[in-house]
Design an enzyme around this catalytic site. Structure first.
Site, PDB file in Angstrom:
ATOM      1  N   SER A   1     -17.323 -43.886 -18.578  1.00 59.24           N
ATOM      2  CA  SER A   1     -17.470 -44.869 -19.671  1.00 59.24           C
ATOM      3  C   SER A   1     -17.642 -46.254 -19.081  1.00 59.24           C
ATOM      4  CB  SER A   1     -16.215 -44.867 -20.546  1.00 59.24           C
ATOM      5  OG  SER A   1     -15.149 -45.538 -19.883  1.00 59.24           O
ATOM      6  N   ASP A   2     -18.229 -47.174 -19.845  1.00 51.52           N
ATOM      7  CA  ASP A   2     -18.146 -48.566 -19.435  1.00 51.52           C
ATOM      8  C   ASP A   2     -16.688 -48.992 -19.652  1.00 51.52           C
ATOM      9  OD1 ASP A   2     -18.632 -51.114 -18.539  1.00 51.52           O
ATOM     10  OD2 ASP A   2     -20.443 -51.395 -19.730  1.00 51.52           O
TER      11      ASP A   2
END
Ligand code: BGC
Length: 716
Positions: free
Chosen positions: A225-226
C-alpha cells in the site's frame, strides 16, 4: 524456491503471518517501511526505502540523482539501467532491501506536484525508461517498486479523488507502464495508489489489483500500500493488497521540526498532521469491515481487524497465506533467506559521474539562436534568485540529502574565466518535507536593478530560474514563481545575450521567450547541477535531451483545463479526454504547442538521409540514416510514431512506438534500425480487447512529434 516458501508458510502461526504483511517501526530508524522478520524461522526483516531520485534513508546521505523526468528526457534506456543499478547499490549500502520507485504514473496534468518524480505523458517512453531502471535496481539484489498503481495523476485531494477514466484510456495510457514493469521488468513490488479509480480506492480495487495486475499480467510479487493508504481490512485483503504500510502512526515519520504551515510566501502548504489523521479517521469503518483501530495502532487494518475477520470466518486464512507467500517469495528472490545481502556502494566516483551524465543527457535545449555554446573566454553574469544553490529535487518523499553538490554559480565559476553573480530577486521558497529551511533565506539586497547593471556589463547573462513543486500539492499555475518573469525580461532588455536556464518540474509559461537568445531546460538536475550546466553551456558536452512532455503556451492548452478534469468536482476528476492526453490532445485539438513532445536541439547539425520501412515477420522495421554535417559532436533521437488511420474509433493522429538516441561525431553517419511490432498499432476495444486495425495505417519518422522527416503508409 516455491517449496521452501510453502514449507515456511506451513510453519508460521497466524500471529507471525500477520507480522509479515504489515509494517512496523524500524529499530534502526533508517527505513521508510519495515517488515519484521520471524526469527524463530530465520526469516530476516525487510527494509523498504524511498525513492525515485536517490536513496532517502532517514538521517543518511546518498547520491542525489537528477529527477525522473530528466532521466526520461535522455531517451536513453541504457543510461536508465546504469542509473537503476547505482540506485540499487546505494540502497544496499544503506542496508535496504526494497527501493520505493520508480514512479511510473503518466503525466496527465501539467500542474501535478510530483511530475518531476514521473517520466512522461507518453506510455511508450514511460515503459522504455522505467523497465531498465527496474532491471538495474534489481540487478543489484534490491527490489524495485513500480508506483503508484494507478491513475495517481494529481496531488490535490489525492487521498480521495476518484479518477473516473474509461477502460480504453486505462489500457492505452495509464496501465502500459505498469504492465511493462511486470511483464518486461519482472518488478518484485508494486505500490497501490492513494486515489480511487472509478469510485473504488486502489487499495480495495479487486479488478485492477487481482484481476488485471495479478491474474492477467501474472504479477507474483508484492502489492504494497502507499503509506497510510490502506482503507479497509476485508475488502483490501480480498482485493489483492498484500502488505500494509507503514503500520505505525505518522508521528514516526515526521521531521523533528515540521515545516511552517500555510506559509504565504509561495512555499509549500504541507499537509497538517491533523488532516492526515482526520483523513484516516474519516474513512468509513464499515467499508471493508473491521473497526478503525485507535491511535497509536492506527492504521493497522492488517493487524487486529484482519485477525478478527479471520477468526470470525469473514476472511479465509488462505487469503493471508497467499500474501505471506508473496512477501517470502520476494525475500527469497533477493537471496535473503540464504542470508545473502549485497554490500552495495555509496557515493562512488562512478555514481558521481552518472549523476552528472544523466543531468547532461537530460538537459533539453529548447531554443538557441546560435548563442550557445558559449566561448570559454566570455564574461558571464550569473543571475537568478537561487542560482547559488543546486536544485536537488522537489519536496516530499523523494527528497535526498547528497554528500556533494555544485550550484550553477559554482559550476560556471569553475569553467569560465570571468563570472559574477546577482540574485536579482528574492529567493524562491523551496518546499521541503524533510529538510525544512527557515524563512531566513530572504535577501533584502536582491534587486532587478542590480541584475540589470550586471547584465549590461557582461558578454552573456545566464539567468537561472526555477519553479517549486512538491508532493502533497499541485502547482497553482504554470508561471515561474516570484519575480522571475520580470527579472528575465529586464535582463534580456539589458544584456547583449541572454540564456535562460530553467530548473522546473515540468512546463512553465515563457512570456519572455522572444526576448532571449537561448533556453535550456535542466529539470531538477540533482547534485551535479552546476557541473552539468557548465559542461552544456560551454559546449564540453551536447545537451542530449528531448522533451518527454509537451510544453503548451498556457494551462488552457491542456485537456485538463476545466475543473471537472482537474482538480475535479465533488471528489471526481473526469478523464473525459480519454486517450487524448499530452501531444495526443495537442494534435487532435490542433493546438500549436510552445515546444512539442520529443523536441530538443543539439550542437550537432544532423541531416536525415534515406529513411525506409520494410515488412518483417512481426511487423515493420524502420531504417533511418542520420548524418552529422556540422563541426560539433551531438545526439540525434530518431523517433517513430504510428497512426491508426484504419481504426473505426477516434485515435490519436500519431503515437510514439519506437525511438533510438545516437551520438554522432562531426562528419559521421549511421543507420538506426527501429523495430515496430504490428501490435504497436493496436487500440483497445471494450468488447474485443486489443485490436490491430486492418487496413492502411501510418508510420512517421521525425525529430519530434511535430517535426516529421518521412511518412509512410503501411498495410496492417
Ligand atoms: C508517497 C510514496 C512514498 C511513501 C513513503 C507517500 O507519501 O506517495 O511515493 O513512497 O510516501 O514515503
Amino acid at each position: 524456491m516455491e517449496e521452501e516458501v510453502s514449507r515456511l508458510v506451513d510453519r508460521l502461526t497466524l500471529e507471525e503471518k500477520l507480522r509479515l504483511i504489515r509494517g512496523a517501526a524500524d529499530p534502526e530508524g533508517t527505513a521508510t517501511g519495515y517488515v519484521p522478520g520471524v526469527e524463530r524461522l530465520d526469516i530476516p526483516p525487510l527494509r523498504l526505502v524511498d525513492g525515485p531520485l536517490g536513496v532517502r534513508a532517514m538521517g543518511e546521505r546518498a547520491t542525489a540523482f537528477p529527477s525522473s523526468i530528466a532521466l526520461a528526457s535522455t531517451w536513453d534506456p541504457d543510461l536508465a539501467r546504469e542509473f537503476g543499478a547505482a540506485l540499487g547499490r546505494e540502497a544496499a549500502a544503506h542496508g535496504q532491501d526494497v527501493v520505493l520507485g520508480p514512479g511510473m504514473n503518466l503525466i496527465r496534468v501539467p500542474h501535478c506536484g510530483r511530475n518531476f518524480e514521473y517520466y512522461s505523458e507518453d506510455p511508450h517512453l514511460t515503459a522504455r525508461i522505467g523497465v531498465p531502471t527496474i532491471d538495474g535496481i534489481q540487478s543489484e539484489g534490491v527490489a524495485a517498486t513500480a508506483k503508484h498503481y494507478v491513475a495517481n495523476n494529481q496531488e490535490t485531494n489525492r487521498y480521495d479523488v476518484s479518477a473516473d477514466v474509461s477502460e480504453r484510456a486505462l489500457r492505452e495510457l495509464y496501465l502500459p507502464g505498469f504492465r511493462a514493469a511486470v511483464e518486461d521488468g519482472d518488478v518484485l513490488s508494486v505500490m497501490s495508489a492513494y486515489n480511487r479509480v472509478n469510485g473504488t480506492h486502489m487499495s480495495d480495487h479487486e479488478r485492477l489489483l487481482q484481476d488485471v495486475l495479478k491474474d492477467e499480467w501474472g504479477f507474483d510479487g508484492v502489492v504494497v500500500s502507499d503509506w497510510w493508504g490502506t482503507r479497509s481490512a476485508v475488502a483490501a485483503a480480498e482485493a489483492g493488497l498484500d502488505l500494509e504500510m507503514p503500520g505505525v502512526g505518522i508521528e514516526a515519520f515526521l521531521p523533528e521540526e515540521m515545516p511552517a504551515q500555510g506559509a504565504d510566501d509561495g512555499g509549500a502548504e504541507l499537509p497538517d498532521l491533523d488532516d492526515l489523521e482526520g483523513m484516516v479517521d474519516s474513512v468509513d469503518a464499515d467499508a471493508g469491515g473491521g473497526p478503525l483501530p485507535p491511535i497509536p495502532e492506527f492504521p493497522a487494518y492488517f493487524g487486529d481487524p484482519l485477525r478478527e475477520a479471520i477468526e470470525s470466518g469473514d476472511v479465509d486464512e488462505a487469503v493471508v497465506d497467499e500474501k505471506v507467500r508473496r512477501v517470502l517469495r520476494l525475500v527469497d528472490r533477493l537471496g535473503r533467506l540464504e542470508g545473502d545481502a549485497p554490500e552495495g556502494t555509496l557515493d562512488t566516483p562512478e555514481h558521481r559521474r552518472l549523476a552528472r551524465d544523466v543531468a547532461v543527457e537530460g538537459s533539453v535545449l529548447l531554443a538557441n539562436d546560435g548563442v550557445l555554446p558559449l566561448d570559454g573566454g566570455d564574461s558571464i553574469g550569473v543571475i537568478g534568485p537561487n542560482a547559488d544553490a543546486a536544485k536537488l529535487g522537489g519536496g516530499g518523499s523523494s527528497e535526498v540529502s547528497p554528500l556533494v553538490e555544485t550550484s550553477p554559480l559554482e559550476g560556471l565559476a569553475e569553467r569560465f574565466d570571468e563570472v559574477a553573480f546577482e540574485r536579482g530577486a528574492e529567493p524562491i521558497a523551496e518546499s521541503s518535507f524533510f529538510n525544512p529551511t527557515e524563512d531566513g533565506q530572504a535577501d533584502a539586497d536582491a534587486s532587478i536593478e542590480d541584475a540589470v547593471a550586471l547584465a549590461e556589463s557582461v558578454d552573456c547573462a545566464v539567468v537561472v530560474a526555477q519553479d517549486d513543486a512538491t508532493e502533497f500539492r499541485d502547482r497553482p499555475d504554470l508561471a515561474l514563481p516570484g519575480e522571475q518573469d520580470a527579472l528575465i525580461e529586464a535582463v534580456a532588455d539589458a544584456a547583449e545575450r541572454t540564456v535562460v536556464v530553467l530548473r522546473t518540474s515540468g512546463p512553465v509559461t515563457m512570456p519572455w521567450l522572444e526576448s532571449v537568445d537561448a533556453v535550456l531546460e535542466t529539470w531538477y538536475p540533482g547534485q551535479a547541477d552546476g557541473e552539468a550546466l557548465a559542461a552544456v553551456l560551454s559546449g564540453d558536452a551536447d545537451p542530449g535531451g528531448r522533451l518527454p512532455v509537451t510544453f503548451g503556451r498556457s494551462a488552457d492548452d491542456y485537456p485538463t483545463a476545466g475543473e471537472e478534469a482537474f482538480p475535479g468536482v465533488d471528489g471526481v476528476a473526469s478523464y473525459d479526454e480519454g486517450v487524448f492526453v499530452g501531444y495526443r490532445h495537442f494534435d487532435a485539438a490542433d493546438v500549436d504547442p510552445l515546444f512539442p513532445f520529443g523536441h530538443g536541439l543539439s550542437y550537432a547539425t544532423v541531416e536525415y538521409g534515406d529513411v525506409t520501412v520494410t515488412e518483417t515477420e512481426d511487423g515493420f522495421e524502420v531504417a533511418a540514416t542520420v548524418r552529422n554535417v556540422g563541426d560539433r559532436a551531438g545526439t540525434e533521437v530518431v523517433q517513430v510514431y504510428a497512426g491508426t488511420a484504419a481504426a473505426p474509433v477516434p485515435c490519436p493522429e500519431r503515437e510514439l512506438v519506437g525511438f533510438e538516441a545516437v551520438s554522432l561525431e562531426p562528419g559521421t553517419e549511421t543507420t538506426v534500425r527501429i523495430p515496430v511490432e504490428r501490435e504497436a498499432f493496436a487500440y483497445y476495444d471494450d468488447a474485443d480487447g486489443w485490436t490491430v486495425p486492418d487496413g492502411t495505417n501510418d508510420l512517421v519518422v521525425g525529430r519530434s512529434s511535430r517535426d516529421i522527416e518521412a511518412a509512410f503508409r503501411v498495410e496492417c
